[in-house]
Structures are given as structure tokens and as C-alpha cells.
Design a protein around this motif. Structure first.
Motif, short mmCIF file in Angstrom:
data_model
loop_
_atom_site.label_atom_id
_atom_site.label_comp_id
_atom_site.label_asym_id
_atom_site.label_seq_id
_atom_site.Cartn_x
_atom_site.Cartn_y
_atom_site.Cartn_z
N MET A 20 24.54 15.30 110.30
CA MET A 20 23.47 14.70 110.96
C MET A 20 22.50 13.86 109.90
SD MET A 20 20.43 16.67 113.21
CE MET A 20 19.98 17.84 111.61
N ILE A 24 21.73 9.90 110.43
CA ILE A 24 20.15 9.23 110.43
C ILE A 24 20.15 8.14 109.45
CG2 ILE A 24 17.72 10.06 110.25
CD1 ILE A 24 18.73 12.63 111.73
N LYS A 25 20.62 8.35 108.19
CA LYS A 25 20.48 7.45 106.94
C LYS A 25 21.25 6.14 107.43
CE LYS A 25 19.53 10.75 103.76
NZ LYS A 25 19.96 11.39 102.14
N ILE A 32 11.40 5.84 114.87
CA ILE A 32 11.52 7.18 114.43
C ILE A 32 11.31 8.10 115.85
CG2 ILE A 32 8.87 7.30 113.97
CD1 ILE A 32 11.63 9.10 111.95
N ILE A 35 14.68 8.82 116.88
CA ILE A 35 15.54 9.35 115.99
C ILE A 35 15.01 10.92 116.38
CG2 ILE A 35 15.83 10.10 113.66
CD1 ILE A 35 15.52 7.12 112.73
N ARG A 39 17.61 13.98 117.71
CA ARG A 39 17.78 14.98 117.01
C ARG A 39 17.47 16.40 117.70
NH1 ARG A 39 15.60 14.68 110.93
NH2 ARG A 39 16.47 16.90 110.95
#
Length: 64
Positions: A20, A24-25, A32, A35, A39
Motif C-alpha cells: 500500500m 501510494i508513493k 490527498i 488517496i 485507503r
């Protein structure tokens, strides 16, 4: 036997968090808020599976 199950679950959780974090990176252009939503939506699936596996689905969301 329970010790091996605990170790396996810990290793699986670590691999999941690494995957995960890596995903994301790699995404730089996503806001944001999206994201955080992704999650949390991803985390909801295993939570619901555990509740269903324990057969506590009807009482898990009951309030007093």
C-alpha cells in the motif's frame, strides 16, 4: 499452531502495508482526499470479511 497463524498474519499485514505504501508513493498527481478515501475503502473489505467470518454481522453495527 496458533503461534504459526499469528506469525503468518503478521507477515501478511506487513506485506500489505508495504504494498500500500509503495503504491501510494508512485501516485503523485492524485489529491490527498482521494488517496485517503481509497485507503479507507480498501481497509473496509477485510474488516467486513472478519465480521462475516465471525458471524457477528448483525450485531457489529448495532447501537444501544
Amino acid at each position: 499452531m496458533r503461534v504459526l497463524k499469528g506469525i503468518a498474519l503478521k507477515v501478511l499485514a506487513t506485506i500489505t502495508f508495504i504494498a500500500m505504501g509503495s503504491l501510494i508513493k508512485t501516485i503523485d498527481h492524485v489529491p490527498i482526499v482521494e488517496i485517503v478515501f481509497a485507503r479507507n475503502a480498501f481497509a473496509l473489505i477485510p474488516i467486513l470479511l472478519v465480521i462475516a467470518f465471525r458471524r457477528q454481522f448483525s450485531t457489529a453495527f448495532k447501537t444501544q
